[in-house]
Design an enzyme around this catalytic site. Structure first.
Site, PDB file in Angstrom:
ATOM      1  CE  LYS A 199      -3.527   2.400   2.639  1.00  0.00           C
ATOM      2  NZ  LYS A 199      -4.531   2.264   3.707  1.00  0.00           N
ATOM      3  CE  LYS A 253      -6.023   1.934  -0.413  1.00  0.00           C
ATOM      4  NZ  LYS A 253      -6.388   1.974   0.965  1.00  0.00           N
TER       5      LYS A 253
HETATM    6  C1  PBG Z   1      -7.087   3.561   5.642  1.00  0.00           C
HETATM    7  C2  PBG Z   1      -7.510   3.265   4.275  1.00  0.00           C
HETATM    8  C3  PBG Z   1      -7.371   4.162   3.206  1.00  0.00           C
HETATM    9  C4  PBG Z   1      -7.967   3.561   2.123  1.00  0.00           C
HETATM   10  C5  PBG Z   1      -8.453   2.299   2.509  1.00  0.00           C
HETATM   11  N1  PBG Z   1      -8.141   2.127   3.870  1.00  0.00           N
HETATM   12  C6  PBG Z   1      -6.810   5.528   3.151  1.00  0.00           C
HETATM   13  C7  PBG Z   1      -5.523   5.850   3.724  1.00  0.00           C
HETATM   14  O1  PBG Z   1      -4.644   4.996   3.872  1.00  0.00           O
HETATM   15  O2  PBG Z   1      -5.356   7.009   4.058  1.00  0.00           O
HETATM   16  C8  PBG Z   1      -8.061   4.226   0.782  1.00  0.00           C
HETATM   17  C9  PBG Z   1      -9.133   3.786  -0.136  1.00  0.00           C
HETATM   18  C10 PBG Z   1      -9.483   4.742  -1.205  1.00  0.00           C
HETATM   19  O3  PBG Z   1      -8.872   5.808  -1.405  1.00  0.00           O
HETATM   20  O4  PBG Z   1     -10.457   4.424  -1.911  1.00  0.00           O
HETATM   21  N2  PBG Z   1      -6.546   2.632   6.433  1.00  0.00           N
END
Ligand code: PBG
Length: 329
Positions: A199, A253
């Site tokens: 991520k 992601k």
């Molecule tokens: C947070 C989380 C995020 C997303 C999924 N879980 C955002 C972040 O890490 O700030 C992002 C999903 C999206 O942008 O659609 N744990």
């Protein structure tokens, strides 16, 4: 090897039937996971301005969404709560409340539509007053091991409420192994883990943070725990670790900007590998449609096919319901 004119590549594109017959990849509703946002209160729908077409739903109206998903052939939904402000705190303790918005939502969906899979996000950001995914000390450091302990508790109450897949999205080190061990010793043998393994610290998460109410709260950025977009080989190490710790599936992601990572991970490990077409990607498509720069349906289908071609087992996308209905006509 024959060449032109014995070989004319266009023969294979000359009619719809032959294009269909020669297609290397196909989209199916079962490729899709639909993320849903939960609102506090009753009988409510709250549109999210930066995610046009996406709303938060109160728990009593979520089951109807789950039914729509099931009827469209979508196998699984992903849940994200917008925790009321008065329940957010520095330590995100609400994440451990077995009666929090998330757990109430899980129970109501599993009651009403038991045949659909429920995936839950494990991270503290919807519960903390500083918007970080973990606990933060006085110096502003996001603490790893203390956070992991809390994530274990969070995963356990989600599993107890009926979650089928827990998905740690926090990027702390060691959390997959800790969560797996706790699920096993609590008897949740069939609760799977989808690790947000690679991520990235991305600029594409803005609308999501609006949706869960953490954007205005976030102090600083997430670069001490989420990955540097400059790195690819590091993603393979992250994935390898999460698999070794017991992840059943891994996720990359964001989506489209990281298709190279998706392909490398799938080729290297061959495990179920998911992509998250994140909120900013959804918003870009909707902005293009609003600006007359493209048409929604072909944009959605082409981007989803790109994930399949790159090797994705499935895709989390806010366009899931729309896409599933398009695919099955
Ligand atoms: C947070 C989380 C995020 C997303 C999924 N879980 C955002 C972040 O890490 O700030 C992002 C999903 C999206 O942008 O659609 N744990």
């Amino acid at each position: 090897m024959s060449s032109y004119p014995a070989l004319r590549m266009r023969r294979g594109r000359s009619a719809q039937w032959i294009r269909e017959m020669l297609a290397e990849h196909r989209l199916h509703p079962s490729d899709l996971i639909w993320p849903l946002f939960i609102a506090d209160g009753k009988d409510g729908e709250e549109p999210i301005a930066s995610l046009p077409g996406v709303s938060r739903w109160t728990v009593d109206r979520l089951a109807a969404r789950a039914r729509e998903a099931r009827d469209a052939g979508i196998p699984c939904i992903a849940l994200f709560p917008n925790t009321p402000g008065n329940l957010r705190s520095d330590d995100g303790a609400e994440a451990l409340n077995p009666d929090n918005l998330m757990c109430r939502a899980i129970r109501s969906i599993k009651d009403a539509v038991p045949e659909i899979g429920v995936l839950t996000d494990v991270a503290l950001d919807p519960y903390t007053s500083h918007g970080h995914d973990g606990l933060v000390d006085d110096a502003g450091t996001v603490l790893n091991d203390e956070t992991t302990e809390q994530l274990v508790g969070q995963a356990l109450i989600q599993a107890a409420a009926g979650a089928d897949i827990v998905a740690p999205s926090d990027m702390m080190d060691g959390r997959v192994g800790a969560i797996r061990a706790a699920l096993e010793s609590d008897g949740h043998h069939n609760v799977a883990i989808m690790a947000y393994a690679a991520k990235y610290a991305s600029a594409f998460y803005g609308p999501f943070r609006d949706a869960v109410g953490s954007r205005g709260l976030l102090k600083g950025d997430k670069r001490t725990y989420q990955m540097d977009p400059a790195n690819g080989a590091e993603a393979l190490r992250e994935v390898e670790l999460d698999i070794a710790e017991g992840a059943d599936m891994v996720m990359i992601k964001p989506g489209l900007p990281y298709l190279d990572i998706l392909t490398r991970v799938k080729d290297a490990f061959g495990v179920p590998t998911f992509a998250y077409q994140v909120s900013g990607e959804y918003a870009m498509i909707e902005a293009a449609v609003a600006a007359g720069a493209g048409e929604r349906d072909p944009l959605v289908l082409e981007t989803l096919m790109a994930f399949k071609r790159a090797g994705a087992t499935g895709v989390l996308t806010y366009h899931a319901l729309h896409a599933a209905r398009l695919i099955t006509g």
